[in-house]
Motif scaffolding. Sequence first.
Motif: not given
Length: 94
Positions: A28-33, A40-43, A78-83
């Motif tokens: 996944f590409a992750i924004e805002n890191m 850690i929060t994303v994981r 999974i994407a929704a959890a990070s979002t």
Amino acid sequence: MIALSLVSSASAQSPSEAVAVAEKTQTFAIENMSCASCPITVRLAMEGVAGVKSVKVDFEAKTATVVYDPSTATVAAIAAASTDAGYPAKAIGS
């Protein structure tokens, strides 16, 4: 009797092999890191999804690689959890 043991032994291995085959990996590409605690929060957010086996976040690349059981977890969940944790995630390469 020996043939029965071999058959039983082979049968016992099949479910393990099926479990290994059932796992999928998605990046996944992750924004805002922007800081060291963001990965850690994303994981933790992604690990909270039922069926997720492991999450490796790469802060430099701004990605997360997730191993999951597709019979339990979905790429969307999974994407929704990070979002939902404040780090929008989009599946890449799928």
